[in-house]
Motif scaffolding. Structure first.
Motif, PDB file in Angstrom:
ATOM      1  N   SER A   1      15.388 -68.999  25.375  1.00  0.00           N
ATOM      2  CA  SER A   1      16.471 -68.043  25.568  1.00  0.00           C
ATOM      3  C   SER A   1      15.894 -66.647  25.654  1.00  0.00           C
ATOM      4  O   SER A   1      14.883 -66.335  25.020  1.00  0.00           O
ATOM      5  CB  SER A   1      17.500 -68.135  24.432  1.00  0.00           C
ATOM      6  N   ALA A   2      16.536 -65.808  26.453  1.00  0.00           N
ATOM      7  CA  ALA A   2      16.110 -64.422  26.623  1.00  0.00           C
ATOM      8  C   ALA A   2      17.332 -63.526  26.554  1.00  0.00           C
ATOM      9  O   ALA A   2      18.383 -63.844  27.132  1.00  0.00           O
ATOM     10  CB  ALA A   2      15.379 -64.235  27.948  1.00  0.00           C
ATOM     11  N   THR A   3      17.201 -62.409  25.849  1.00  0.00           N
ATOM     12  CA  THR A   3      18.320 -61.487  25.641  1.00  0.00           C
ATOM     13  C   THR A   3      17.870 -60.067  25.950  1.00  0.00           C
ATOM     14  O   THR A   3      16.782 -59.657  25.564  1.00  0.00           O
ATOM     15  CB  THR A   3      18.826 -61.552  24.182  1.00  0.00           C
ATOM     16  N   LEU A   4      18.711 -59.338  26.642  1.00  0.00           N
ATOM     17  CA  LEU A   4      18.489 -57.917  26.892  1.00  0.00           C
ATOM     18  C   LEU A   4      19.468 -57.133  26.027  1.00  0.00           C
ATOM     19  O   LEU A   4      20.672 -57.398  26.057  1.00  0.00           O
ATOM     20  CB  LEU A   4      18.709 -57.572  28.363  1.00  0.00           C
ATOM     21  N   THR A   5      18.964 -56.189  25.223  1.00  0.00           N
ATOM     22  CA  THR A   5      19.836 -55.385  24.366  1.00  0.00           C
ATOM     23  C   THR A   5      19.713 -53.902  24.689  1.00  0.00           C
ATOM     24  O   THR A   5      18.735 -53.470  25.305  1.00  0.00           O
ATOM     25  CB  THR A   5      19.503 -55.573  22.871  1.00  0.00           C
ATOM     26  N   ASP A   6      20.697 -53.151  24.236  1.00  0.00           N
ATOM     27  CA  ASP A   6      20.595 -51.703  24.304  1.00  0.00           C
ATOM     28  C   ASP A   6      19.950 -51.187  23.014  1.00  0.00           C
ATOM     29  O   ASP A   6      19.493 -51.988  22.180  1.00  0.00           O
ATOM     30  CB  ASP A   6      21.969 -51.065  24.555  1.00  0.00           C
ATOM     31  N   LEU A   7      19.938 -49.875  22.813  1.00  0.00           N
ATOM     32  CA  LEU A   7      19.280 -49.304  21.635  1.00  0.00           C
ATOM     33  C   LEU A   7      19.993 -49.631  20.324  1.00  0.00           C
ATOM     34  O   LEU A   7      19.408 -49.532  19.256  1.00  0.00           O
ATOM     35  CB  LEU A   7      19.161 -47.785  21.773  1.00  0.00           C
ATOM     36  N   ASN A   8      21.256 -50.035  20.422  1.00  0.00           N
ATOM     37  CA  ASN A   8      21.989 -50.441  19.234  1.00  0.00           C
ATOM     38  C   ASN A   8      21.806 -51.922  18.912  1.00  0.00           C
ATOM     39  O   ASN A   8      22.364 -52.420  17.942  1.00  0.00           O
ATOM     40  CB  ASN A   8      23.480 -50.130  19.384  1.00  0.00           C
ATOM     41  N   GLY A   9      21.031 -52.622  19.743  1.00  0.00           N
ATOM     42  CA  GLY A   9      20.829 -54.048  19.522  1.00  0.00           C
ATOM     43  C   GLY A   9      21.957 -54.905  20.066  1.00  0.00           C
ATOM     44  O   GLY A   9      22.010 -56.109  19.791  1.00  0.00           O
ATOM     45  N   GLU A  10      22.857 -54.302  20.850  1.00  0.00           N
ATOM     46  CA  GLU A  10      23.954 -55.063  21.443  1.00  0.00           C
ATOM     47  C   GLU A  10      23.446 -55.849  22.646  1.00  0.00           C
ATOM     48  O   GLU A  10      22.771 -55.310  23.516  1.00  0.00           O
ATOM     49  CB  GLU A  10      25.076 -54.124  21.882  1.00  0.00           C
ATOM     50  N   SER A  11      23.787 -57.120  22.670  1.00  0.00           N
ATOM     51  CA  SER A  11      23.344 -57.984  23.763  1.00  0.00           C
ATOM     52  C   SER A  11      24.093 -57.649  25.048  1.00  0.00           C
ATOM     53  O   SER A  11      25.325 -57.613  25.068  1.00  0.00           O
ATOM     54  CB  SER A  11      23.581 -59.452  23.382  1.00  0.00           C
ATOM     55  N   LYS A  12      23.347 -57.407  26.111  1.00  0.00           N
ATOM     56  CA  LYS A  12      23.927 -57.069  27.404  1.00  0.00           C
ATOM     57  C   LYS A  12      23.804 -58.210  28.404  1.00  0.00           C
ATOM     58  O   LYS A  12      24.688 -58.444  29.213  1.00  0.00           O
ATOM     59  CB  LYS A  12      23.251 -55.806  27.964  1.00  0.00           C
ATOM     60  N   ILE A  13      22.679 -58.886  28.377  1.00  0.00           N
ATOM     61  CA  ILE A  13      22.430 -60.014  29.285  1.00  0.00           C
ATOM     62  C   ILE A  13      21.756 -61.110  28.480  1.00  0.00           C
ATOM     63  O   ILE A  13      20.904 -60.839  27.638  1.00  0.00           O
ATOM     64  CB  ILE A  13      21.509 -59.606  30.466  1.00  0.00           C
ATOM     65  N   ARG A  14      22.130 -62.349  28.737  1.00  0.00           N
ATOM     66  CA  ARG A  14      21.496 -63.481  28.056  1.00  0.00           C
ATOM     67  C   ARG A  14      21.257 -64.592  29.057  1.00  0.00           C
ATOM     68  O   ARG A  14      22.140 -64.942  29.846  1.00  0.00           O
ATOM     69  CB  ARG A  14      22.373 -63.974  26.906  1.00  0.00           C
TER      70      ARG A  14
ATOM     71  N   ALA B   1      14.172 -58.891  20.223  1.00  0.00           N
ATOM     72  CA  ALA B   1      14.428 -57.580  20.830  1.00  0.00           C
ATOM     73  C   ALA B   1      14.532 -56.504  19.755  1.00  0.00           C
ATOM     74  O   ALA B   1      14.054 -55.379  19.927  1.00  0.00           O
ATOM     75  CB  ALA B   1      15.717 -57.635  21.657  1.00  0.00           C
ATOM     76  N   ILE B   2      15.133 -56.853  18.626  1.00  0.00           N
ATOM     77  CA  ILE B   2      15.272 -55.896  17.526  1.00  0.00           C
ATOM     78  C   ILE B   2      13.906 -55.544  16.940  1.00  0.00           C
ATOM     79  O   ILE B   2      13.689 -54.423  16.464  1.00  0.00           O
ATOM     80  CB  ILE B   2      16.234 -56.463  16.462  1.00  0.00           C
ATOM     81  N   LEU B   3      12.965 -56.471  16.988  1.00  0.00           N
ATOM     82  CA  LEU B   3      11.595 -56.159  16.568  1.00  0.00           C
ATOM     83  C   LEU B   3      11.057 -54.985  17.377  1.00  0.00           C
ATOM     84  O   LEU B   3      10.386 -54.094  16.845  1.00  0.00           O
ATOM     85  CB  LEU B   3      10.704 -57.389  16.749  1.00  0.00           C
ATOM     86  N   VAL B   4      11.361 -54.964  18.671  1.00  0.00           N
ATOM     87  CA  VAL B   4      10.967 -53.849  19.536  1.00  0.00           C
ATOM     88  C   VAL B   4      11.701 -52.571  19.121  1.00  0.00           C
ATOM     89  O   VAL B   4      11.096 -51.497  18.995  1.00  0.00           O
ATOM     90  CB  VAL B   4      11.277 -54.174  21.013  1.00  0.00           C
ATOM     91  N   LEU B   5      13.007 -52.692  18.899  1.00  0.00           N
ATOM     92  CA  LEU B   5      13.811 -51.522  18.541  1.00  0.00           C
ATOM     93  C   LEU B   5      13.368 -50.917  17.216  1.00  0.00           C
ATOM     94  O   LEU B   5      13.382 -49.699  17.047  1.00  0.00           O
ATOM     95  CB  LEU B   5      15.286 -51.910  18.468  1.00  0.00           C
ATOM     96  N   ARG B   6      12.977 -51.767  16.271  1.00  0.00           N
ATOM     97  CA  ARG B   6      12.490 -51.265  14.977  1.00  0.00           C
ATOM     98  C   ARG B   6      11.247 -50.399  15.184  1.00  0.00           C
ATOM     99  O   ARG B   6      11.066 -49.370  14.523  1.00  0.00           O
ATOM    100  CB  ARG B   6      12.186 -52.427  14.044  1.00  0.00           C
TER     101      ARG B   6
END
Length: 390
Positions: A98-111, A380-385
């Protein structure tokens, strides 16, 4: 070769100051420049430069003007622009990518998600990974990509960027995930154990309400435990995650694929239930997990007892973990919870019966609300952190 590089424009302000400002705005929401100056203990000129640079990079935006009750000047509120950057998280689990694209708030935009047979070849697995990843890449603005995070099943060596061992997922074994994404896409991924990725997602969703210490349990093909203490994942030497599922509870019990006897996974994980289910039915071929769930919910004996025995072992095992880590909260996730409330209640009952009473007085036990896409979003949140300075 398709190469997509994350672009992070540092600007005039120092990287440390920029990250501090982004972190503050993410944690607290919109603030005036005066409030930011006080919180970061900087001078006004420095904050003005930081906000200007961040705005030029599309990372912050104005939320409007507020007027005080006195004669003071109106103040402009500054907030994080969640669309200023995106992050990609990819999760590898037995039978699925599975792959997920998030914004800076960690909200999933595409999966995107794909399923496959557990015995998939390495070549077929990598081709499928490329296909899923390319779908995400085709829908992003490359200059806004903050980075890529990978969450993986199996025994992961962060030092070697390699999955050393992956029960039920042989295509992953010996695969250097860092090298694959660097050579193919020019992206240097952040890599994390899948259970820990799910725990990061849970913590992120709690925002500032996360308990000081909690443990997330992944109850699935394996039994995983992620320990989060004071907002940080607890990892061992060389970044290894713990192998809670391979703690021995019945030394003369069934052997697992690592050659150990009576570990928790051999007593309670999905393959163990399937094995016991086949034995209880007179040696019939392996039954699918979904069929066992249906039989259990229908109350058919002796299959119900097979599943309940798994729940009792889980409760005993988790109770030992509580005695060792003393968490404020346990979060349970994974497909074993599909057995429903009766199964969950047996787990809870055995946790409370076997854990040290003083440690359970304020212990809360809940099920994950984000497990369906927890690992990929957590990656993705690992990246945002990293990007936001957590």
């Amino acid at each position: 070769m398709n190469k997509t590089k994350a672009i992070i424009n540092i600007g005039k302000a120092s990287r440390e100051n920029r990250i501090a400002a982004l972190n503050l705005l993410h944690r607290t929401g919109a603030m005036s420049r005066t409030e930011i100056t006080k919180q970061l203990d900087c001078d006004g000129t420095t904050i003005t430069n930081i906000i200007r640079d961040l705005a030029n990079d599309g990372l912050v935006r104005s939320k409007g003007i507020i007027h005080g009750s006195g004669r003071g000047r109106p103040k402009e509120l500054i907030e994080l622009d969640p669309d200023g950057r995106t992050a990609i998280g990819v999760s590898f689990q037995p039978g699925s990518i599975s792959a997920t694209l998030t914004d800076l708030n960690g909200e999933s935009k595409i999966r995107e998600e794909a399923f496959f047979e557990p015995g998939i070849s390495r070549d077929a697995f990598l081709k499928l990974t490329e296909k899923i990843f390319q779908r995400i890449l085709s829908r992003i603005e490359p200059e806004k990509l903050a980075g890529l995070g990978l969450a993986t099943f199996g025994v992961l060596s962060l030092k070697k960027h390699t999955v050393i061992r992956a029960e039920y997922f042989p295509a992953l074994e010996g695969l250097n995930l860092y090298d694959f994404f660097m050579k193919k896409y020019g992206l240097a991924p952040f890599i994390i154990d899948g259970t820990y990725a799910t725990a990061l997602n849970e913590m992120w969703q709690m925002k500032n309400k996360a308990p000081g210490c909690f443990v997330l349990l992944e109850l699935d093909m394996g039994i995983g435990a992620a320990i989060i203490n004071n907002g940080q994942p607890y990892l061992g030497n060389n970044g290894f995650a713990n192998e809670f599922g391979h703690m021995i509870f019945k030394p003369d019990g069934q052997s697992c694929q690592f050659g150990h006897r009576g570990c928790l996974e051999s007593l309670a994980a999905i393959p163990a239930i399937q094995r016991e289910f086949a034995a209880a039915s007179g040696g019939m071929p392996e039954t699918s997990f979904q069929t066992i769930v249906q039989e259990y919910k229908a109350g058919i004996s002796p299959y119900r007892e097979v599943v309940n025995k798994s729940a009792r072992w889980l409760g005993i095992g988790i109770a030992n973990l509580v005695n060792f880590t003393v968490p404020e909260q346990l979060i349970l996730s994974g497909r074993l919870l599909e057995f429903g409330p009766d199964y969950l209640e047996i787990i809870k009952k055995n946790i409370m019966a076997n854990a040290f009473p003083l440690y359970t007085e304020e212990l809360t036990i809940k099920t994950s609300e984000t497990s369906c896409e927890g690992a990929s979003t957590g990656a993705a949140i690992l990246v945002l952190r990293q990007f936001l300075g957590y």
